[in-house]
Design an enzyme around this catalytic site. Structure first.
Site, PDB file in Angstrom:
ATOM      1  N   GLU A  51     -19.511  -3.957  15.842  1.00 49.21           N
ATOM      2  CA  GLU A  51     -20.160  -3.178  14.792  1.00 49.21           C
ATOM      3  C   GLU A  51     -21.646  -3.507  14.802  1.00 49.21           C
ATOM      4  O   GLU A  51     -22.031  -4.663  15.044  1.00 49.21           O
ATOM      5  CB  GLU A  51     -19.566  -3.519  13.415  1.00 49.21           C
ATOM      6  CG  GLU A  51     -20.299  -2.779  12.288  1.00 49.21           C
ATOM      7  CD  GLU A  51     -19.564  -2.817  10.953  1.00 49.21           C
ATOM      8  OE1 GLU A  51     -18.731  -3.711  10.751  1.00 49.21           O
ATOM      9  OE2 GLU A  51     -19.854  -1.926  10.124  1.00 49.21           O
ATOM     10  N   ASN A  58     -11.951   3.764   8.563  1.00 48.55           N
ATOM     11  CA  ASN A  58     -12.050   2.321   8.828  1.00 48.55           C
ATOM     12  C   ASN A  58     -11.067   1.546   7.952  1.00 48.55           C
ATOM     13  O   ASN A  58      -9.926   1.349   8.333  1.00 48.55           O
ATOM     14  CB  ASN A  58     -13.485   1.844   8.618  1.00 48.55           C
ATOM     15  CG  ASN A  58     -13.600   0.332   8.740  1.00 48.55           C
ATOM     16  OD1 ASN A  58     -12.989  -0.257   9.622  1.00 48.55           O
ATOM     17  ND2 ASN A  58     -14.334  -0.298   7.849  1.00 48.55           N
ATOM     18  N   GLU A  59     -11.503   1.139   6.759  1.00 49.32           N
ATOM     19  CA  GLU A  59     -10.547   0.408   5.907  1.00 49.32           C
ATOM     20  C   GLU A  59     -10.428   1.112   4.554  1.00 49.32           C
ATOM     21  O   GLU A  59     -10.592   0.497   3.515  1.00 49.32           O
ATOM     22  CB  GLU A  59     -10.898  -1.086   5.801  1.00 49.32           C
ATOM     23  CG  GLU A  59     -12.278  -1.375   5.310  1.00 49.32           C
ATOM     24  CD  GLU A  59     -12.578  -2.870   5.165  1.00 49.32           C
ATOM     25  OE1 GLU A  59     -11.981  -3.714   5.834  1.00 49.32           O
ATOM     26  OE2 GLU A  59     -13.445  -3.170   4.342  1.00 49.32           O
ATOM     27  N   CYS A 114     -17.473  -0.821   8.487  1.00 47.55           N
ATOM     28  CA  CYS A 114     -17.951   0.046   7.401  1.00 47.55           C
ATOM     29  C   CYS A 114     -19.068   0.986   7.833  1.00 47.55           C
ATOM     30  O   CYS A 114     -19.349   1.967   7.152  1.00 47.55           O
ATOM     31  CB  CYS A 114     -18.441  -0.802   6.229  1.00 47.55           C
ATOM     32  SG  CYS A 114     -17.123  -1.681   5.398  1.00 47.55           S
TER      33      CYS A 114
HETATM   34  O1  AHR Z   1     -16.757  -7.108   9.627  1.00 52.17           O
HETATM   35  C1  AHR Z   1     -17.571  -6.820   8.550  1.00 52.17           C
HETATM   36  C2  AHR Z   1     -16.977  -5.769   7.628  1.00 52.17           C
HETATM   37  O2  AHR Z   1     -15.807  -6.234   7.046  1.00 52.17           O
HETATM   38  C3  AHR Z   1     -16.556  -4.495   8.295  1.00 52.17           C
HETATM   39  O3  AHR Z   1     -17.595  -3.618   8.456  1.00 52.17           O
HETATM   40  C4  AHR Z   1     -15.551  -3.942   7.340  1.00 52.17           C
HETATM   41  O4  AHR Z   1     -14.607  -3.112   7.974  1.00 52.17           O
HETATM   42  C5  AHR Z   1     -14.957  -5.160   6.685  1.00 52.17           C
HETATM   43  O5  AHR Z   1     -14.931  -5.040   5.325  1.00 52.17           O
END
Ligand code: AHR
Length: 660
Positions: free
Chosen positions: A49, A377-378, A246
């Site tokens: 990321e 993503n989450e 994120c």
């Molecule tokens: O790894 C950091 C963040 O943690 C990521 O962007 C997210 O998916 C998670 O909350």
């Protein structure tokens, strides 16, 4: 009183000796003849990321920050030491952003009144890392009004303003023209800057001022930082997940990651804010933007270079629920779904297709052979499930063989997780992404997490995890040895459950020493150097020893999930004819174990690779980057049980050759 002390000492030594007694009795049963399941080639991979300056300022080797003057404040990253803006003193000259209305791009107009005095300096990403005798490719676009400027001089300067490399160009045309030159650095310097001065007076327009090392990964022009890719390559990762995290979601839908804006001509990849710039009060980095120089084509190419399956994750029409949680309504989802379909075409489509042609023009006529795509993503809650269904229907209708990764939210338990799992099971989801940022203790206590997962349910992608030494996303978290060996203990549980767990990755991957927002991270770097944390070496030991077939290793018929602070998993590599056993001792004392190995005839020699450190707080650092690194030694195979001493706080990989 004396008696009392004596009693205490005796009790204490009794506890210790019984501890050793137990430890000495530890006999593990291993059956090498029975394959429980095949280990997926994707078992251990990477999560990338653009957080902590991992892309711009990190992996993407560009040294100029804000090369195209597209940051919100167009001159951010650029200094004009001799221009007093407050009093509008333009005696020496000045730089001003000019917006081209048609495509909303910005360039820099420099007005030189006194050629001796004016300078424009780029500060790099917390400085620029340059190495003695190394060559750097400089390029820019310029339009020289009335040919007024006779020469532009580019100098690398050190902290004391001393010149440590120089080149120049003669801007010949009043039309936008592309110029190139090469600077050779005369010194190694981690905090260099690029100073630009001018000969002549008048006005000149500048844009896309860029400086790259020639020495990049695979020597690609304008490519990636070699030392960082090497660390990724050395992991032998099964997959590369990108671009997050994120960052996929954005704080609002308009700043979500849109892959189509990250491909094609560099100048057309419009710079955008990085969502991590001011996310945390403890680490504000308002100068954090995305140039998209490292875009989706480069991510696919990187995956191929390091032998990893590409695993892109896309926005599902939901902005980060920790921020705005903005939603695209179901009848507004088409462009999001289309992005997913077009991405598959970009990766795999024939040259006759719109997106296949774009891939080919970027330099890769062959398909990238994409197999996975992530939807969201989450995200959590019913809104996610509703959107996931729309994506699933459209993707499967057109590309039935593409495996879809769905999400279960930010936690491995609780209401959101339970809801997501229940719904995704009903939908026969193929691969569910789980995230856990928990204490080292949690990792040790959850080595049995997947032991009772339904073997017929969705497969698991442990897509983001890392032990947090203080608490989740706390700026004081350290990549210490306790975190790393606790992850190792947990990973034996992932491996033991390879029937269910098909992909795993530590997160986040990388952090710049001076510009991070989130810790812990697997790899740390500054402008010149990089090192793998202890966590990196744990990952590497599992990944490079993943084997092909899962075997059973037990104590009294039960998997080792922390009895006597011991954890174990075992695999076979049928190609190399090896049994590979991973053993983690999380106790503060050494332990003796015996392995009763059945079902294979062993050769006479084996090897041990060990990762250990005496202190739980120990960690690798820039000054001692190899403090906790694997050490290899020979192992002599004995008749009967194999005996092994497991040092305190250690991960041991024992490799035994099979004769038949
Ligand atoms: O790894 C950091 C963040 O943690 C990521 O962007 C997210 O998916 C998670 O909350």
């Amino acid at each position: 009183m004396k008696n009392n002390i004596l009693t205490r000492i005796t009790t204490c030594s009794l506890i210790i000796s019984s501890f050793y007694l137990n430890a000495q009795k530890t006999i593990l049963e291993l059956d090498a003849s029975r394959t429980i399941t095949k280990i997926q080639p994707t078992m251990f991979g990477l999560f990338f990321e653009d957080i902590n300056f991992a892309a711009d300022g990190g992996l993407y080797a560009e040294l100029i920050k804000n090369r195209s003057f597209e940051f919100d404040k167009p001159l951010m990253g650029w200094q004009e030491p001799n221009t007093k803006r407050s009093s509008l003193n333009k005696e020496s000259g000045s730089a001003a952003p000019v917006k081209v209305q048609a495509d909303n791009t910005v360039f820099c107009r420099v007005e030189i009144n006194n050629a001796q005095g004016y300078a424009l300096i780029n500060e790099g990403f917390r400085g620029m890392g340059v190495k003695k005798d190394a060559k750097y490719n400089l390029s820019l676009k310029a339009a020289n009004h009335n040919s007024a400027i006779k020469k532009i001089i580019f100098q690398l300067i050190d902290k004391e303003q001393k010149v440590i490399g120089e080149t120049s160009i003669v801007p010949k045309s009043d039309q936008w023209t592309h110029y190139t030159a090469v600077i050779t650095a005369t010194q190694t310097q981690g905090k260099a800057k690029l100073k630009i001065t001018f000969q002549g007076t008048g006005t000149i327009d500048l844009d896309m001022i860029s400086l790259f090392p020639q020495d990049t990964w695979k020597n690609r022009k304008n490519g990636l930082r070699k030392d960082l890719v090497q660390l990724l390559y050395d992991m032998k990762p099964g997959f590369l997940r990108f671009p997050g995290g994120c960052i996929v979601e954005g704080r609002t839908l308009s700043d979500r990651y849109q892959w189509k804006k990250s491909v094609g001509n560099l100048e057309q990849r419009k710079t955008m804010i990085n969502r991590w710039n001011v996310e945390f009060n403890h680490k504000q980095t308002p100068d954090y933007f995305q140039s998209f120089g490292l875009g989706f084509f480069e991510y696919f190419q990187l995956s191929e270079d390091i032998g990893a399956e590409p695993l892109p994750i896309l926005s599902c029409g939901m902005a980060c629920q920790y921020n705005t949680g903005e939603l695209a309504s179901i009848n507004e989802l088409d462009p999001y779904v289309q992005d997913a379909l077009d991405l598959i075409e970009f990766a795999n489509g024939a040259l006759t297709t719109t997106w296949g042609k774009i891939r080919s023009e970027a330099g890769h006529p062959e398909p990238f052979n994409l197999k996975y795509i992530g939807v969201g993503n989450e995200q959590w809650g019913p809104d996610y499930i509703e959107r996931y269904k729309v994506f699933e229907k459209a993707i499967k209708a057109k590309y039935p063989n593409i495996i879809i990764v769905s999400g279960s939210g930010p936690s491995p338990d609780g209401e959101h997780f339970d809801f997501a799992m229940q719904e995704l099971k009903k939908l026969n989801a193929e691969l569910v992404d789980e995230h856990y940022y928990k204490s080292p203790q949690w990792f040790r206590e959850n080595a049995g997490r997947y032991d009772n997962y339904d073997r017929k349910g969705p497969k698991i992608f442990a897509g983001e995890y890392a032990a947090q030494s203080v608490s989740g996303a706390n700026p004081n978290n350290r990549n210490n040895w306790e975190c790393a060996f606790s992850e190792a203990a947990f990973i034996t549980g992932l491996e033991r459950n390879a029937e269910v767990v098909h992909l795993t990755s530590y997160a986040p991957l990388m952090a710049h020493e001076d510009a991070w927002q989130w810790t812990p991270d697997m790899i740390w770097f500054n402008n010149l150097e990089s090192y793998g944390s202890a966590n990196y070496y744990v990952q590497q030991l599992f990944s490079t020893n993943k084997g092909t077939d899962l075997l059973s290793i037990t104590k009294e018929g039960k998997p080792l999930t922390g009895q006597n602070s011991l954890y174990a998993s075992a695999v076979k590599n049928v190609h190399k004819k090896e049994v590979i056993i991973k053993l983690v001792n999380t106790a503060p004392a050494a332990q003796e174990i015996n392995i009763d190995l059945k079902g294979a005839k062993l050769g006479s020699k084996g090897s041990i690779v060990r990762l250990a450190s005496p202190g739980r707080e120990d960690e690798n650092t820039f000054s001692d980057p190899k403090k906790i690194t694997p050490k290899q030694s020979e192992y002599t195979i004995t008749k009967g049980n194999q005996q092994l001493n497991l040092p305190a706080y250690s991960l041991t990989v024992l490799k035994l050759k099979i004769v038949r």
